[in-house]
Design an enzyme around this catalytic site. Structure first.
Site, PDB file in Angstrom:
ATOM      1  N   ASN A  68       0.738   5.534  -4.739  1.00 47.03           N
ATOM      2  CA  ASN A  68       1.065   5.046  -3.405  1.00 47.03           C
ATOM      3  C   ASN A  68       2.490   5.529  -3.176  1.00 47.03           C
ATOM      4  O   ASN A  68       3.443   4.911  -3.628  1.00 47.03           O
ATOM      5  CB  ASN A  68       0.982   3.528  -3.310  1.00 47.03           C
ATOM      6  CG  ASN A  68       1.306   3.022  -1.908  1.00 47.03           C
ATOM      7  OD1 ASN A  68       1.832   3.752  -1.074  1.00 47.03           O
ATOM      8  ND2 ASN A  68       0.993   1.763  -1.666  1.00 47.03           N
ATOM      9  N   HIS A 103      -3.137   3.279  -0.296  1.00 45.93           N
ATOM     10  CA  HIS A 103      -2.221   2.595   0.630  1.00 45.93           C
ATOM     11  C   HIS A 103      -2.762   1.200   0.892  1.00 45.93           C
ATOM     12  O   HIS A 103      -3.980   1.014   1.020  1.00 45.93           O
ATOM     13  CB  HIS A 103      -2.102   3.350   1.949  1.00 45.93           C
ATOM     14  CG  HIS A 103      -1.529   4.716   1.785  1.00 45.93           C
ATOM     15  ND1 HIS A 103      -0.185   4.924   1.592  1.00 45.93           N
ATOM     16  CD2 HIS A 103      -2.120   5.922   1.739  1.00 45.93           C
ATOM     17  CE1 HIS A 103       0.020   6.222   1.447  1.00 45.93           C
ATOM     18  NE2 HIS A 103      -1.135   6.850   1.516  1.00 45.93           N
ATOM     19  N   ASP A 156       4.177  19.149  -4.167  1.00 46.69           N
ATOM     20  CA  ASP A 156       4.313  20.300  -5.066  1.00 46.69           C
ATOM     21  C   ASP A 156       4.261  19.876  -6.531  1.00 46.69           C
ATOM     22  O   ASP A 156       3.680  20.573  -7.361  1.00 46.69           O
ATOM     23  CB  ASP A 156       5.604  21.059  -4.779  1.00 46.69           C
ATOM     24  CG  ASP A 156       5.537  21.875  -3.498  1.00 46.69           C
ATOM     25  OD1 ASP A 156       4.442  22.014  -2.917  1.00 46.69           O
ATOM     26  OD2 ASP A 156       6.606  22.371  -3.073  1.00 46.69           O
ATOM     27  N   ARG A 170      -2.049   2.886  12.236  1.00 47.73           N
ATOM     28  CA  ARG A 170      -0.625   2.604  12.422  1.00 47.73           C
ATOM     29  C   ARG A 170       0.015   3.684  13.284  1.00 47.73           C
ATOM     30  O   ARG A 170      -0.672   4.456  13.942  1.00 47.73           O
ATOM     31  CB  ARG A 170       0.043   2.481  11.048  1.00 47.73           C
ATOM     32  CG  ARG A 170      -0.602   1.329  10.259  1.00 47.73           C
ATOM     33  CD  ARG A 170       0.161   0.858   9.096  1.00 47.73           C
ATOM     34  NE  ARG A 170       1.534   0.544   9.407  1.00 47.73           N
ATOM     35  CZ  ARG A 170       2.493   0.506   8.491  1.00 47.73           C
ATOM     36  NH1 ARG A 170       2.201   0.751   7.223  1.00 47.73           N
ATOM     37  NH2 ARG A 170       3.721   0.218   8.817  1.00 47.73           N
ATOM     38  N   PRO A 198       8.703   4.140  -2.376  1.00 44.91           N
ATOM     39  CA  PRO A 198       9.790   3.344  -1.825  1.00 44.91           C
ATOM     40  C   PRO A 198       9.317   2.078  -1.116  1.00 44.91           C
ATOM     41  O   PRO A 198       8.273   2.051  -0.464  1.00 44.91           O
ATOM     42  CB  PRO A 198      10.471   4.295  -0.836  1.00 44.91           C
ATOM     43  CG  PRO A 198       9.453   5.315  -0.507  1.00 44.91           C
ATOM     44  CD  PRO A 198       8.610   5.454  -1.737  1.00 44.91           C
ATOM     45  N   ASN A 199      10.111   1.047  -1.295  1.00 43.17           N
ATOM     46  CA  ASN A 199       9.952  -0.267  -0.664  1.00 43.17           C
ATOM     47  C   ASN A 199       8.791  -1.088  -1.209  1.00 43.17           C
ATOM     48  O   ASN A 199       8.621  -2.233  -0.810  1.00 43.17           O
ATOM     49  CB  ASN A 199       9.846  -0.142   0.864  1.00 43.17           C
ATOM     50  CG  ASN A 199      11.093   0.457   1.460  1.00 43.17           C
ATOM     51  OD1 ASN A 199      12.200   0.055   1.124  1.00 43.17           O
ATOM     52  ND2 ASN A 199      10.929   1.444   2.325  1.00 43.17           N
ATOM     53  N   SER A 214      -2.109  -0.651   3.654  1.00 44.85           N
ATOM     54  CA  SER A 214      -2.536  -0.725   5.051  1.00 44.85           C
ATOM     55  C   SER A 214      -3.346   0.527   5.393  1.00 44.85           C
ATOM     56  O   SER A 214      -3.278   1.533   4.692  1.00 44.85           O
ATOM     57  CB  SER A 214      -1.318  -0.830   5.973  1.00 44.85           C
ATOM     58  OG  SER A 214      -0.540   0.351   5.899  1.00 44.85           O
ATOM     59  N   ALA A 226       6.335   5.712   2.181  1.00 44.62           N
ATOM     60  CA  ALA A 226       6.762   6.580   3.285  1.00 44.62           C
ATOM     61  C   ALA A 226       6.838   8.049   2.866  1.00 44.62           C
ATOM     62  O   ALA A 226       6.703   8.934   3.715  1.00 44.62           O
ATOM     63  CB  ALA A 226       8.110   6.110   3.816  1.00 44.62           C
ATOM     64  N   ARG A 264       8.140  -8.218   2.316  1.00 49.61           N
ATOM     65  CA  ARG A 264       8.272  -7.283   3.437  1.00 49.61           C
ATOM     66  C   ARG A 264       6.987  -7.225   4.259  1.00 49.61           C
ATOM     67  O   ARG A 264       5.926  -6.902   3.742  1.00 49.61           O
ATOM     68  CB  ARG A 264       8.592  -5.891   2.885  1.00 49.61           C
ATOM     69  CG  ARG A 264       8.677  -4.830   3.932  1.00 49.61           C
ATOM     70  CD  ARG A 264       8.914  -3.461   3.296  1.00 49.61           C
ATOM     71  NE  ARG A 264       8.797  -2.435   4.308  1.00 49.61           N
ATOM     72  CZ  ARG A 264       8.045  -1.363   4.211  1.00 49.61           C
ATOM     73  NH1 ARG A 264       7.350  -1.147   3.111  1.00 49.61           N
ATOM     74  NH2 ARG A 264       7.995  -0.486   5.179  1.00 49.61           N
ATOM     75  N   GLU A 319      -4.850   8.877  -3.992  1.00 53.29           N
ATOM     76  CA  GLU A 319      -3.802   8.314  -3.124  1.00 53.29           C
ATOM     77  C   GLU A 319      -4.285   6.968  -2.598  1.00 53.29           C
ATOM     78  O   GLU A 319      -5.421   6.856  -2.127  1.00 53.29           O
ATOM     79  CB  GLU A 319      -3.563   9.287  -1.965  1.00 53.29           C
ATOM     80  CG  GLU A 319      -2.573   8.797  -0.943  1.00 53.29           C
ATOM     81  CD  GLU A 319      -2.454   9.736   0.250  1.00 53.29           C
ATOM     82  OE1 GLU A 319      -1.718   9.379   1.172  1.00 53.29           O
ATOM     83  OE2 GLU A 319      -3.106  10.810   0.275  1.00 53.29           O
ATOM     84  N   TYR A 323       1.195  -5.841   4.766  1.00 56.35           N
ATOM     85  CA  TYR A 323       1.026  -5.529   3.344  1.00 56.35           C
ATOM     86  C   TYR A 323       0.514  -6.685   2.501  1.00 56.35           C
ATOM     87  O   TYR A 323       0.250  -6.515   1.317  1.00 56.35           O
ATOM     88  CB  TYR A 323       2.352  -5.028   2.767  1.00 56.35           C
ATOM     89  CG  TYR A 323       2.896  -3.832   3.506  1.00 56.35           C
ATOM     90  CD1 TYR A 323       2.220  -2.616   3.485  1.00 56.35           C
ATOM     91  CD2 TYR A 323       4.068  -3.907   4.241  1.00 56.35           C
ATOM     92  CE1 TYR A 323       2.696  -1.508   4.169  1.00 56.35           C
ATOM     93  CE2 TYR A 323       4.563  -2.805   4.932  1.00 56.35           C
ATOM     94  CZ  TYR A 323       3.870  -1.615   4.896  1.00 56.35           C
ATOM     95  OH  TYR A 323       4.337  -0.529   5.575  1.00 56.35           O
TER      96      TYR A 323
END
Length: 167
Positions: free
Chosen positions: A76, A102, A89, A109, A12-13, A104, A79, A20, A100, A25
């Site tokens: 990624n 990210h 799962d 954070r 998301p986002n 940032s 949130a 943003r 995984e 980011y």
């Protein structure tokens, strides 16, 4: 031998990248990230498919559909990293190698971002390098899969040799 196939999932986002919170980011948008990931995949000799969704269920569907179609997942989860047992799962259910990433450094954070539901089931986590986190994650995933594939071939050869010795 077939080319490795990597599924890249953006949560998301991430469709708002470049607009943003550029202080967190960066200024690179998602289209540019996907473009350089595809270029890198070509250099590495792997196939790459990328998707983005703001919907948790859609990400779960793509993870489940990856089974048998892709060799690994670069994710990624945004949130959802910190909240989604469903994504965890699904990743566990496919038993696919996963990295995984990210943009940032989630550990610099807010404290609620310090926990990842994915980290302990992923082969690794890369965060804090901006858009470069994706490239580093792709390199790590492809390296892992190639070593694993070579290891499997070696085991297959050893099994065949053992079979012939015992026959």
């Amino acid at each position: 031998m077939n080319k490795l196939s990597i599924l890249v999932l953006h949560g998301p986002n991430l469709n708002l990248l470049g607009k943003r919170e550029p202080n967190l980011y960066g200024n690179v948008n998602l289209e540019a990230i996907n473009r350089f990931l595809n270029e890198e995949a070509t250099r590495l000799g792997v196939n790459l498919t990328a998707h983005q969704s703001n919907q948790e269920g859609q990400l779960v569907d793509w993870i489940q559909q990856a089974w048998g179609q892709h060799d690994g997942i670069l994710i990624n989860a945004g949130a959802y990293t910190h909240t989604s047992i469903a994504i965890r799962d699904a990743l566990l259910g496919t038993k696919m190698a996963c990295v995984e990433v990210h943009l940032s450094n989630i550990y610099k954070r807010e404290s609620f971002r310090h926990h990842s539901y994915i980290a302990d089931i992923a082969i690794g986590q890369i965060s804090g390098f901006g858009a470069e986190s994706y490239r580093l994650g792709l390199w790590a995933l492809v390296d892992y899969l190639q070593k694993n594939r070579e290891g499997l071939r070696l085991l297959d050869l050893l099994s065949i040799k053992k079979y012939w010795i015992w026959q």
